[in-house]
Design an enzyme around this catalytic site. Structure first.
Site, PDB file in Angstrom:
ATOM      1  NE  ARG A 183      -3.965  -1.879   2.459  1.00  0.00           N
ATOM      2  CZ  ARG A 183      -3.916  -3.056   3.073  1.00  0.00           C
ATOM      3  NH1 ARG A 183      -2.811  -3.395   3.733  1.00  0.00           N
ATOM      4  NH2 ARG A 183      -4.932  -3.883   3.036  1.00  0.00           N
ATOM      5  CG  ASP A 186      -5.280   3.121  -3.611  1.00  0.00           C
ATOM      6  OD1 ASP A 186      -5.871   2.054  -3.371  1.00  0.00           O
ATOM      7  OD2 ASP A 186      -5.766   4.247  -3.374  1.00  0.00           O
ATOM      8  CG  LEU A 187      -3.945  -3.360  -4.778  1.00  0.00           C
ATOM      9  CD1 LEU A 187      -4.114  -4.736  -4.151  1.00  0.00           C
ATOM     10  CD2 LEU A 187      -3.137  -3.465  -6.057  1.00  0.00           C
ATOM     11  N   GLY A 230      -2.332 -13.145   0.570  1.00  0.00           N
ATOM     12  CA  GLY A 230      -2.788 -13.665   1.849  1.00  0.00           C
ATOM     13  C   GLY A 230      -4.010 -12.961   2.379  1.00  0.00           C
ATOM     14  NE  ARG A 286     -10.638 -11.086   7.526  1.00  0.00           N
ATOM     15  CZ  ARG A 286     -11.379 -10.846   8.597  1.00  0.00           C
ATOM     16  NH1 ARG A 286     -12.626 -11.278   8.635  1.00  0.00           N
ATOM     17  NH2 ARG A 286     -10.894 -10.163   9.612  1.00  0.00           N
ATOM     18  NE  ARG A 313     -14.706  -7.785  -1.239  1.00  0.00           N
ATOM     19  CZ  ARG A 313     -14.601  -8.832  -0.423  1.00  0.00           C
ATOM     20  NH1 ARG A 313     -15.334  -9.928  -0.632  1.00  0.00           N
ATOM     21  NH2 ARG A 313     -13.768  -8.812   0.605  1.00  0.00           N
ATOM     22  CG  HIS A 370      -3.420 -13.693  14.682  1.00  0.00           C
ATOM     23  ND1 HIS A 370      -2.760 -13.110  13.626  1.00  0.00           N
ATOM     24  CD2 HIS A 370      -4.234 -12.727  15.200  1.00  0.00           C
ATOM     25  CE1 HIS A 370      -3.131 -11.850  13.507  1.00  0.00           C
ATOM     26  NE2 HIS A 370      -4.030 -11.593  14.445  1.00  0.00           N
ATOM     27  CG  ASP A 371       0.876 -20.151  14.818  1.00  0.00           C
ATOM     28  OD1 ASP A 371       0.693 -20.863  15.829  1.00  0.00           O
ATOM     29  OD2 ASP A 371       1.672 -20.466  13.918  1.00  0.00           O
ATOM     30  CB  ILE A 372      -2.477 -19.365  19.179  1.00  0.00           C
ATOM     31  CG1 ILE A 372      -2.549 -20.320  20.369  1.00  0.00           C
ATOM     32  CG2 ILE A 372      -3.517 -18.262  19.280  1.00  0.00           C
ATOM     33  CD1 ILE A 372      -2.199 -19.660  21.689  1.00  0.00           C
ATOM     34  CG  ASP A 408       1.778 -17.483  11.293  1.00  0.00           C
ATOM     35  OD1 ASP A 408       0.600 -17.775  11.026  1.00  0.00           O
ATOM     36  OD2 ASP A 408       2.080 -16.445  11.915  1.00  0.00           O
TER      37      ASP A 408
END
Length: 369
Positions: free
Chosen positions: A46, A68-69, A91, A93, A99, A134-136, A164
């Protein structure tokens, strides 16, 4: 990093162009691994977020373009870069790239040989696909976190190595390399859906097989490799530092007994789980009689399978790692060297992190030649 640096890249992937969408954790680490192996990686960041600290090793070896996509002209530039690349890594969502008009359907129609790598925790579908995490969180639902317990019984996070970097980045890299081979065979690109929950579950195959054979106790610290046994454990020494013991096989256990002086007949019953707590207590008392380095001097180069537990700051200077140049100096910083090693086309750090962002036009000009 020099905008023309791709011309002098080395490593087995030196013919590969890769577009990475900036992120955190496993995506950047996967891009680092591929860059170390020679891939020409260009990171899309970004505006205002492309500058990296020189000590941010995970972002080493690639050029950065700030775009800026949501701007049509910037979006077109990204699309042009992807059209000229071999691999894309993102990476976000599920649905975000679609979109933006940069989803796999659009990009593969423009570049049929593209390997489209998608890095997420939950995967592209399923009830949790749109949930944050997250990882956990990812290792919690796989059963992995349940295997990491303190002596008091509560789960202990194994950093973010398992989700991760293990189940995420390494599986993404494996998938990308396999998909590149398919491109070589058939000329067809494809999507690589690398989900950390998938990768971690796959990593647990050995332990699930142990469970299937009735060789795994599904309760905290009840199994050999998780600290239940006296011969696979870590022990505090007289200086407050620790040594790690892994004398699993009978011959290694015998060597440990010989060198440490474990003449007590109770140590004969190595595999008797009922006696493990008492043998662990006895061994702990013995290891408290010397410092970590004194034990290391006695045991480390033998078949007793005992090594000192060193800190991150100590690790680069460990004699074995130093002899193998496991750490290298780049841009004034000592950092882990590329792995694995190749005999014919060795990997190398393609440049330090921290270079000034460049324009998309500079990259496109080079890639079109």
């Amino acid at each position: 990093m020099d905008p023309n640096a791709q011309a002098t890249r080395s490593g087995p992937l030196r013919n590969i162009r890769l577009v990475e969408f900036a992120g955190i954790g496993p995506g950047p680490f996967a891009a680092m691994l591929l860059s170390d192996m020679g891939a020409d990686v260009v990171t899309i960041a970004r505006p205002g977020e492309g500058q990296r600290a020189e000590g941010d090793f995970v972002h080493r070896g690639r050029r950065v373009v700030e775009l800026d996509l949501k701007r049509a002209d910037h979006n077109r530039s990204v699309s042009e870069l992807i059209a000229l690349s071999d691999v894309l890594i993102e990476g976000f969502r599920p649905g975000v790239m679609e979109r933006l008009g940069l989803g796999p359907d659009e990009m593969l129609s423009r570049n049929p040989k593209l390997v489209y790598g998608r890095m997420t925790g939950w995967g592209q579908d399923g009830p949790l696909a749109q949930a944050a995490g997250h990882d956990i969180n990812y290792i919690a639902i796989t059963g992995a976190l349940d295997c990491f317990r303190s002596k008091q019984g509560e789960p202990v996070s194994p950093l973010n190595l398992v989700g991760d970097f293990g189940g995420g980045a390494l599986y993404l890299v494996t998938g990308v390399l396999a998909a590149l081979n398919e491109v070589r065979l058939s000329g067809r690109g494809q999507v690589v859906d690398a989900a950390m929950c998938d990768g971690v579950s796959n990593m647990l195959t050995y332990f699930q097989s142990r469970r299937a054979q009735g060789l795994w106790r599904d309760r905290p610290r009840a199994n050999v490799l998780e600290g239940a046994s006296h011969f696979y454990n870590s022990y505090e020494c007289s200086d407050g530092r620790y040594i790690a013991v892994a004398a699993i096989e009978p011959q290694f256990y015998a060597k440990l007994r010989q060198l440490v002086g474990l003449d007590d007949a109770t140590f004969d019953r190595q595999r008797d789980a009922e006696g493990w707590p008492e043998l662990t207590r006895k061994l702990a008392e013995i290891f408290k009689t010397r410092t970590r380095d004194e034990w290391a001097a006695l045991l480390e180069t033998t078949d007793a399978c005992v090594q000192p537990v060193v800190s991150l700051s100590e690790a680069p200077n460990h004699p074995h790692l130093a002899a193998r140049t496991v750490y290298t100096k780049v841009g004034g910083f000592q950092q882990p060297a590329p792995a694995p090693r190749f005999s014919t086309t060795p990997s190398s750090v393609q440049g330090p992190a921290g270079g000034e962002p460049i324009s998309a036009a500079e990259v496109l000009d080079g890639w079109r030649k």
